[in-house]
Design an enzyme around this catalytic site. Structure first.
Site, PDB file in Angstrom:
ATOM      1  CG  ASN A  94     -15.903 -18.468  38.492  1.00  0.00           C
ATOM      2  OD1 ASN A  94     -16.389 -19.538  38.857  1.00  0.00           O
ATOM      3  ND2 ASN A  94     -15.453 -17.567  39.349  1.00  0.00           N
ATOM      4  CG  ASN A 125     -19.294 -13.805  36.715  1.00  0.00           C
ATOM      5  OD1 ASN A 125     -19.009 -12.820  36.045  1.00  0.00           O
ATOM      6  ND2 ASN A 125     -20.066 -13.742  37.775  1.00  0.00           N
ATOM      7  CG  HIS A 173      -7.538 -14.095  37.161  1.00  0.00           C
ATOM      8  ND1 HIS A 173      -7.521 -15.463  37.285  1.00  0.00           N
ATOM      9  CD2 HIS A 173      -7.273 -13.610  38.393  1.00  0.00           C
ATOM     10  CE1 HIS A 173      -7.264 -15.790  38.530  1.00  0.00           C
ATOM     11  NE2 HIS A 173      -7.111 -14.688  39.227  1.00  0.00           N
TER      12      HIS A 173
END
Length: 134
Positions: free
Chosen positions: A110, A64, A14
């Site tokens: 996100n 996020n 990620h």
């Protein structure tokens, strides 16, 4: 150019957005110039490529909340959303495949959702880097 990811969690899929920016900084010979920018809550380095002045940015926040750093940098450097490139992971692309997307929805990401919210726009260009599904 903002590399989206979770700051401090190097080596995870990620964080591919930040890894791409690290590689870009090496190729542009500015990798030693990263500095912590408190105003943007990000690591920042300036670079030049093909006659363009670039600001490379790695938010120092969780995914996020990446948009807060991107929006702060946009305000500080007087960038409009259409001037911003987001580099991020994409589960729906095969590992290593890349695609460029101009604007549109966050598609469940996100970090992109955070940027759209903080900038109040979806006009950013995205470089989607495939990480595949586990």
């Amino acid at each position: 150019v903002a590399g989206l990811g979770n700051y401090g969690l190097r080596g995870t899929q990620h964080n591919v957005g930040m890894a791409v920016l690290d590689q870009l900084a090496r190729q542009l010979a500015v990798a030693e110039g990263w500095r912590a920018d408190r105003q943007c809550c990000a690591d920042v380095v300036m670079a030049a490529a093909h006659g363009l002045e670039l600001v490379l940015l790695k938010p120092r926040r969780f995914m996020n909340l990446n948009g807060l750093s991107v929006a702060s940098a946009a305000e500080f450097y007087s960038f409009h959303p259409e001037d911003i490139y987001l580099v991020h992971d994409d589960l729906d692309k095969a590992l290593g495949k890349v695609a460029i997307k101009l604007g549109g929805s966050a598609r469940g990401h996100n970090g992109v959702r955070s940027c759209i919210s903080a900038l109040r726009s979806n006009e950013m260009t995205r470089l989607r880097v495939g990480i595949g599904r586990p």
